[in-house]
Write a protein that holds these residues in place. Structure first.
Motif, PDB file in Angstrom:
ATOM      1  N   SER A 458       0.715  -1.231  -0.061  1.00  0.00           N
ATOM      2  CA  SER A 458       0.138  -0.186  -0.113  1.00  0.00           C
ATOM      3  C   SER A 458       0.786   1.096  -0.015  1.00  0.00           C
ATOM      4  O   SER A 458       0.575   2.443  -0.615  1.00  0.00           O
ATOM      5  N   VAL A 459       1.885   1.336   0.787  1.00  0.00           N
ATOM      6  CA  VAL A 459       2.755   2.253   0.963  1.00  0.00           C
ATOM      7  C   VAL A 459       3.514   2.664  -0.511  1.00  0.00           C
ATOM      8  O   VAL A 459       3.594   3.700  -1.052  1.00  0.00           O
ATOM      9  N   LEU A 460       3.876   1.560  -1.027  1.00  0.00           N
ATOM     10  CA  LEU A 460       4.530   1.768  -2.307  1.00  0.00           C
ATOM     11  C   LEU A 460       3.697   2.361  -3.424  1.00  0.00           C
ATOM     12  O   LEU A 460       4.059   3.143  -4.243  1.00  0.00           O
ATOM     13  N   VAL A 526      -2.059  -0.926  15.626  1.00  0.00           N
ATOM     14  CA  VAL A 526      -1.235  -0.309  14.438  1.00  0.00           C
ATOM     15  C   VAL A 526       0.041  -0.910  14.397  1.00  0.00           C
ATOM     16  O   VAL A 526       0.620  -1.502  15.451  1.00  0.00           O
ATOM     17  N   GLN A 527       0.516  -0.919  13.170  1.00  0.00           N
ATOM     18  CA  GLN A 527       2.003  -1.144  12.999  1.00  0.00           C
ATOM     19  C   GLN A 527       2.581   0.118  12.455  1.00  0.00           C
ATOM     20  O   GLN A 527       1.901   0.794  11.652  1.00  0.00           O
ATOM     21  N   GLU A 528       3.852   0.460  12.621  1.00  0.00           N
ATOM     22  CA  GLU A 528       4.527   1.505  12.343  1.00  0.00           C
ATOM     23  C   GLU A 528       5.479   1.416  11.172  1.00  0.00           C
ATOM     24  O   GLU A 528       6.231   0.215  11.272  1.00  0.00           O
ATOM     25  N   TYR A 529       5.235   1.992  10.221  1.00  0.00           N
ATOM     26  CA  TYR A 529       6.206   1.773   8.832  1.00  0.00           C
ATOM     27  C   TYR A 529       7.205   2.955   8.835  1.00  0.00           C
ATOM     28  O   TYR A 529       7.027   4.141   9.289  1.00  0.00           O
ATOM     29  N   ARG A 530       8.080   2.696   8.178  1.00  0.00           N
ATOM     30  CA  ARG A 530       8.972   3.897   7.493  1.00  0.00           C
ATOM     31  C   ARG A 530       9.575   3.521   6.133  1.00  0.00           C
ATOM     32  O   ARG A 530       9.548   2.517   5.750  1.00  0.00           O
ATOM     33  N   VAL A 531       9.683   4.835   5.448  1.00  0.00           N
ATOM     34  CA  VAL A 531      10.126   4.605   4.209  1.00  0.00           C
ATOM     35  C   VAL A 531      11.740   5.181   4.230  1.00  0.00           C
ATOM     36  O   VAL A 531      11.878   6.045   4.609  1.00  0.00           O
ATOM     37  N   VAL A 538      15.805   7.788   6.231  1.00  0.00           N
ATOM     38  CA  VAL A 538      14.377   7.744   6.404  1.00  0.00           C
ATOM     39  C   VAL A 538      13.801   9.127   5.975  1.00  0.00           C
ATOM     40  O   VAL A 538      14.042   9.955   6.541  1.00  0.00           O
ATOM     41  N   ILE A 539      12.740   8.927   5.101  1.00  0.00           N
ATOM     42  CA  ILE A 539      12.117  10.159   4.685  1.00  0.00           C
ATOM     43  C   ILE A 539      10.705  10.090   4.794  1.00  0.00           C
ATOM     44  O   ILE A 539       9.860  10.899   4.631  1.00  0.00           O
ATOM     45  N   GLU A 540      10.080   8.778   5.620  1.00  0.00           N
ATOM     46  CA  GLU A 540       8.702   9.133   5.961  1.00  0.00           C
ATOM     47  C   GLU A 540       8.538   8.016   7.162  1.00  0.00           C
ATOM     48  O   GLU A 540       9.086   6.942   7.071  1.00  0.00           O
ATOM     49  N   ARG A 541       7.507   8.336   7.952  1.00  0.00           N
ATOM     50  CA  ARG A 541       7.084   7.499   9.132  1.00  0.00           C
ATOM     51  C   ARG A 541       5.695   7.597   9.194  1.00  0.00           C
ATOM     52  O   ARG A 541       4.963   8.670   8.713  1.00  0.00           O
ATOM     53  N   GLY A 542       4.988   6.604   9.587  1.00  0.00           N
ATOM     54  CA  GLY A 542       3.390   6.327   9.595  1.00  0.00           C
ATOM     55  C   GLY A 542       2.944   5.232  10.317  1.00  0.00           C
ATOM     56  O   GLY A 542       4.025   4.296  10.878  1.00  0.00           O
ATOM     57  N   PRO A 562      -5.913   2.416   4.253  1.00  0.00           N
ATOM     58  CA  PRO A 562      -5.451   3.597   4.722  1.00  0.00           C
ATOM     59  C   PRO A 562      -4.096   3.919   5.632  1.00  0.00           C
ATOM     60  O   PRO A 562      -3.863   2.953   6.317  1.00  0.00           O
ATOM     61  N   LEU A 563      -3.518   4.951   5.208  1.00  0.00           N
ATOM     62  CA  LEU A 563      -2.299   5.038   5.960  1.00  0.00           C
ATOM     63  C   LEU A 563      -2.239   6.598   6.724  1.00  0.00           C
ATOM     64  O   LEU A 563      -2.674   7.513   6.341  1.00  0.00           O
ATOM     65  N   GLU A 564      -1.486   6.628   7.864  1.00  0.00           N
ATOM     66  CA  GLU A 564      -1.488   7.591   8.547  1.00  0.00           C
ATOM     67  C   GLU A 564       0.040   8.178   8.623  1.00  0.00           C
ATOM     68  O   GLU A 564       0.736   7.692   9.343  1.00  0.00           O
ATOM     69  N   VAL A 565       0.395   9.150   8.093  1.00  0.00           N
ATOM     70  CA  VAL A 565       1.440   9.809   8.103  1.00  0.00           C
ATOM     71  C   VAL A 565       1.858  10.613   9.149  1.00  0.00           C
ATOM     72  O   VAL A 565       1.165  11.452   9.701  1.00  0.00           O
ATOM     73  N   THR A 566       2.916  10.259   9.974  1.00  0.00           N
ATOM     74  CA  THR A 566       3.284  10.930  11.186  1.00  0.00           C
ATOM     75  C   THR A 566       4.457  11.991  11.181  1.00  0.00           C
ATOM     76  O   THR A 566       4.642  12.912  11.897  1.00  0.00           O
ATOM     77  N   TRP A 567       5.342  11.560   9.937  1.00  0.00           N
ATOM     78  CA  TRP A 567       6.492  12.584   9.807  1.00  0.00           C
ATOM     79  C   TRP A 567       6.967  12.342   8.252  1.00  0.00           C
ATOM     80  O   TRP A 567       6.808  11.120   7.784  1.00  0.00           O
ATOM     81  N   ARG A 568       7.226  13.464   7.792  1.00  0.00           N
ATOM     82  CA  ARG A 568       7.606  13.357   6.260  1.00  0.00           C
ATOM     83  C   ARG A 568       8.818  14.322   6.056  1.00  0.00           C
ATOM     84  O   ARG A 568       8.883  15.549   6.429  1.00  0.00           O
ATOM     85  N   ALA A 569      10.147  13.793   5.447  1.00  0.00           N
ATOM     86  CA  ALA A 569      10.998  14.793   5.164  1.00  0.00           C
ATOM     87  C   ALA A 569      10.868  15.449   3.813  1.00  0.00           C
ATOM     88  O   ALA A 569      10.078  14.887   3.032  1.00  0.00           O
ATOM     89  N   GLU A 570      11.306  16.610   3.556  1.00  0.00           N
ATOM     90  CA  GLU A 570      11.230  17.312   2.543  1.00  0.00           C
ATOM     91  C   GLU A 570      12.700  16.797   1.822  1.00  0.00           C
ATOM     92  O   GLU A 570      13.845  17.587   1.760  1.00  0.00           O
TER      93      GLU A 570
END
Length: 581
Positions: A458-460, A526-531, A538-542, A562-570
């Motif tokens: 889903s994230v991809l 929930v499970q925590e993911y990161r990109v 790491v450029i995203e957490r959710g 559904p994904l909930e983004v908690t942090w994202r890098a520019e």
């Protein structure tokens, strides 16, 4: 399945490569439901020979020849001796840490050669990752001569314990092997985990400090802790999703009809059926919790014998399914230990918990054995799922990798003792490259049949418009190739391993994207993911809800969960910003 030929989806491999990712996952998942990995039957025969002749018979011959017990002809007179337990453990640890045990062979992406392990860990310059960088003397990510010497010393100590002549393994030898296992693990966590140190290190310690009835009773507490920990981990929504793909891959399940019984309505609905749910929680959860408790406290010989039979059958069933991590030796050993510990040393014969010489020490042992499972279930980011005792429960840290077109070729810059997996497949099964790629895609189908796979894909799909053009790989298989071993632990191929690869390869931003998910804590939904971008970190957490993942079909026909983004890098500018959704 044919004896010598693998089975693949009935889609032209060249056409298959051009299909959208979700369609490739659908093809792979529906194929897996009916055929599993499609492995040629001779591969299973090789595994059977390895575990019966090399491991079981070879181990018995060594034990009988070196323990002053007598030959195999009078095994009935000596199979219950404590030295049999001590040497069976040492022999198993040796097989595991060399790379001949679990995670060996084609079912773990070691296509040709079949062995990782020592081929990597005796080679200077290969990637190593210390579990805690703050431990003095563990900095760096490259295997040195010090690491090789420590690993070789561990192998020698275990081999010496196995062939030691006498009626027990010397305490000093067992203690030395235990210390070397810990030191190796502090330098590179993969060595400790490959040895299954979370289960066999305590057994080595018991050999060093205990004797007689105390050794047997402590060993009983250890194996019961492993069983109950694994049973407890099967509570929740994950484990029912493990049963269908495991049964589908079992070579002895007759035909597609029996396999499809484990899905709601295969091939259209590949969520687990009520049969799978029952197998998971009655045949799995209940058996692994209730039966060990019966074994631990029963003083009735008939009840104990029945419980031993249940646990032996449980491990033989797992062995016969040939799960992808192929922990065959582990299951054979545990089936034997169920007989050895609880029938061979029955509680009524002076081997009950109350017969332990120092109750305070037994309480301390039990508390120590429970430490990692308790912490690991509350903070899975801090403890591998193996010491957490969550073996094959479906609640794994996992990852998928996505290379931009042509970027995977840069991995050839790594100095590894095995070629890329597609090249291995081409060498083993004489595939052309498109066919090898199609075979590799089946692992995406396997991953999608598990709960975390729906979230990872889903994230991809949600984040990358070019995902259909990218090469998608299973992180666990990549770990097998890059580091020589994996057993379902995503921590072995998280951002630390990616950083070590990046230092050697030098990907450009966007060329290698890894989506990583942590195990679900026992107290969260929930499970925590990161990109992870190999070039940027790491450029995203959710997070995603586990209930949303298990409710969806493997190929996400309704789109990403559904994904909930908690942090994202520019990422473009390197500036980070908080994102709320």
């Amino acid at each position: 399945m044919p004896l010598l030929r693998a089975v693949l989806p009935d889609v032209d491999p060249v056409v298959h490569a051009t299909l959208p990712l979700r369609e490739r996952i659908r093809i792979a998942a529906t194929f897996w439901a009916d055929n599993g990995f499609g492995t040629p039957r001779y591969v299973h025969l090789v595994y059977i020979l390895k575990v019966t002749v090399w491991y079981s018979l070879g181990g018995l011959l060594i034990i009988s020849a070196t323990s002053d017990l007598g030959g195999l002809g009078n095994i009935d007179q000596w199979w219950k001796e404590p030295v049999v337990y001590q040497k069976a453990v040492a022999w198993t640890v040796l097989m595991e840490v060399v790379g001949f045990g679990g995670a060996w062979g084609p079912l773990c992406a070691h296509f040709k050669p079949f062995t990782g392990g020592a081929r990597y860990w005796l080679r200077p310059g290969t990637i190593r990752v210390a579990p805690w960088r703050w431990v003095p003397g563990t900095a760096g990510d490259s295997r040195t001569l010090v690491d090789i010497a420590l690993y070789a010393a561990l192998l020698v100590s275990l081999a010496t314990a196995v062939v030691w002549q006498g009626d027990r393994v010397p305490a000093a030898l067992a203690a030395g092997a235990a210390v070397l296992l810990v030191v190796n693990g502090l330098r590179d966590s993969i060595v400790f985990l490959a040895a299954r140190g979370e289960q066999y290190l305590p057994a080595l310690v018991f050999t060093a400090i205990l004797d007689g009835a105390d050794l047997v009773i402590a060993a009983k507490v250890l194996i019961v802790t492993v069983w109950i920990g694994a049973g407890f981990s099967k509570f929740g929504l994950h484990f029912a999703n493990v049963i269908p793909p495991m049964v589908s891959n079992a070579p002895f399940v007759p035909g597609t009809f029996a396999r499809r019984l484990h899905y709601k309505d295969a091939p259209d609905d590949l969520r687990p059926s009520k049969l799978s749910w029952g197998l998971a929680h009655f045949g799995g959860t209940c058996v692994e919790i209730l039966t060990p408790l019966v074994l631990l406290f029963s003083t009735n010989e008939t009840v104990t014998l029945l419980a031993v039979g249940v646990m032996v059958s449980f491990h033989l069933f797992i062995t016969m399914t040939f799960p992808l991590a192929v922990p065959l030796e582990w299951n054979v050993l545990f089936a034997f230990l169920a007989v050895f510990l609880f029938w061979g040393h029955h509680a009524s014969d002076g081997y009950a918990l109350s017969d332990f010489s120092e109750p305070w020490l037994l309480a301390l042992i039990a508390a120590a054995l429970l430490t990692c499972p308790v912490i690991g279930n509350l903070r899975p980011d801090k403890v591998s799922f193996l010491p957490s005792m969550r073996q094959y429960a479906g609640n794994w840290a996992s990852a998928v990798w996505a290379f931009s077109p042509g970027a995977e070729e840069k991995m050839s810059r790594l100095d590894l003792p095995a070629p890329p997996m597609t090249d291995q497949l081409m060498a083993l099964l004489k595939y052309d490259r498109p066919t090898a790629e199609q075979c590799m895609s089946l692992i995406a189908g396997w991953r999608s049949l598990h709960s975390q796979g729906r979230g990872l894909f889903s994230v991809l799909i949600d984040r990358y418009d070019d995902i259909d053009q990218r090469t998608v790989r299973e992180g666990e298989f990549m770990s097998n190739w890059v580091r020589g071993w994996n057993f379902g632990d995503g921590h072995l191929h998280d951002e630390r391993m990616i950083a070590a690869i990046q230092a050697r390869v030098g990907f450009e931003p966007g060329e290698l994207i890894v989506v990583f998910v942590e195990s679900q804590p026992v107290h969260k939904r929930v499970q925590e993911y990161r990109v992870i971008d190999a070039a940027l970190g790491v450029i995203e957490r959710g997070t995603w809800r586990v209930a949303d993942a298990v409710a969806q079909q493997p190929w996400l026909p309704d789109g990403p969960i559904p994904l909930e983004v908690t942090w994202r890098a520019e990422a473009a500018s390197g500036v980070t910003s908080e994102v709320t959704t």
